[in-house]
Design an enzyme around this catalytic site. Structure first.
Site, mmCIF file in Angstrom:
data_model
loop_
_atom_site.group_PDB
_atom_site.id
_atom_site.type_symbol
_atom_site.label_atom_id
_atom_site.label_comp_id
_atom_site.label_asym_id
_atom_site.label_seq_id
_atom_site.Cartn_x
_atom_site.Cartn_y
_atom_site.Cartn_z
ATOM 1 N N ALA A 149 0.822 -1.212 0.000
ATOM 2 C CA ALA A 149 0.000 0.000 0.000
ATOM 3 C C ALA A 149 0.858 1.265 0.000
ATOM 4 O O ALA A 149 0.420 2.321 0.444
ATOM 5 C CB ALA A 149 -0.959 0.008 1.190
ATOM 6 N N ARG A 150 2.066 1.134 -0.502
ATOM 7 C CA ARG A 150 3.027 2.250 -0.583
ATOM 8 C C ARG A 150 3.414 2.766 0.808
ATOM 9 O O ARG A 150 3.874 3.889 0.949
ATOM 10 C CB ARG A 150 2.480 3.392 -1.454
ATOM 11 C CG ARG A 150 2.218 3.001 -2.916
ATOM 12 C CD ARG A 150 3.487 2.430 -3.566
ATOM 13 N NE ARG A 150 3.317 2.168 -4.981
ATOM 14 C CZ ARG A 150 3.124 0.945 -5.493
ATOM 15 N NH1 ARG A 150 3.034 -0.103 -4.697
ATOM 16 N NH2 ARG A 150 3.022 0.780 -6.794
ATOM 17 N N LEU A 151 3.249 1.936 1.831
ATOM 18 C CA LEU A 151 3.692 2.288 3.175
ATOM 19 C C LEU A 151 5.130 1.787 3.345
ATOM 20 O O LEU A 151 5.426 0.863 4.106
ATOM 21 C CB LEU A 151 2.764 1.685 4.231
ATOM 22 C CG LEU A 151 1.302 2.141 4.153
ATOM 23 C CD1 LEU A 151 0.477 1.477 5.251
ATOM 24 C CD2 LEU A 151 1.205 3.669 4.270
#
Length: 212
Positions: free
Chosen positions: A190-192
């Protein structure tokens, strides 16, 4: 417009935790480098070297890392090249390693200085003979009429030094980037992403997590 919106992947290879990452960034770099070398043995030393010219314009190019230790990262080039002229005006530079097999990146920022002539000579004479001749044949970054001109210079030098040791060109040698900042990036779902920054001051290295 070329639409690239659908080119997408999730990053799930691992995590980077500030509580378990090494306190010394060189230790962390070495661990990641060894893992990358084992996973992708082709050109594991490949890195982007960024510099800025006298107008403030950033430049980037791919070079090969030749050694590293607590004092910094060593690479070699022509001392009349664009990058060398940039270093003469502004010795601040950055290295970037894209270790895609591990979904990782590492960036090192610092100051570049020339290494000793003895270090340069030792490395130069360890190179393949053809690479030694190439350092003489190429007036790096200067305009070139055509490839035949370059190949003719190479063949002339090959004949000239046949049976002889090839001397180290005065215009060729090594640089060492002494690190002042490291950043390690590990891709996350989640692009974290996980990002750790190491900064150096008079007391040594400090470590902190950054937002992705």
């Amino acid at each position: 417009m070329v639409d690239l919106f659908d080119i997408r992947r999730e990053y799930t290879a691992g995590r980077l935790d500030e509580n378990t990452a090494a306190e010394n960034p060189m230790t962390q770099f070495h661990a990641w480098f060894e893992e990358q070398k084992a996973a992708s043995p082709d050109e594991p030393t490949m890195m982007t070297v960024a510099s800025c010219d006298s107008e403030g314009q950033p430049w980037q190019r791919i070079l090969l890392l030749k050694s590293y230790d607590e004092d910094g990262f060593v690479f070699f080039t022509n001392y009349t090249s664009n990058k060398a002229r940039h270093f003469g005006d502004n010795p601040k530079a950055a290295l970037h390693f894209a270790w895609l097999a591990q979904e990782r990146q590492a960036m090192v920022q610092g100051v570049v200085t020339k290494i000793s002539r003895e270090e340069t000579e030792a490395y130069f004479h360890s190179r393949p003979r053809e690479s030694q001749l190439g350092a003489w044949a190429s007036d790096q970054s200067a305009p070139l009429g055509n490839r035949a001109e370059l190949e003719a210079r190479f063949e002339k030098l090959k004949s000239e030094y046949e049976g002889c040791e090839i001397p180290v060109p005065d215009h060729w040698g090594g640089y060492r980037l002494s690190p002042q900042r490291f950043e390690f990036w590990q891709g996350g779902e989640a692009r974290l992403h996980d990002r750790l920054e190491y900064l150096h001051d008079a007391k040594g290295w400090t470590k902190q997590r950054l937002n992705p």
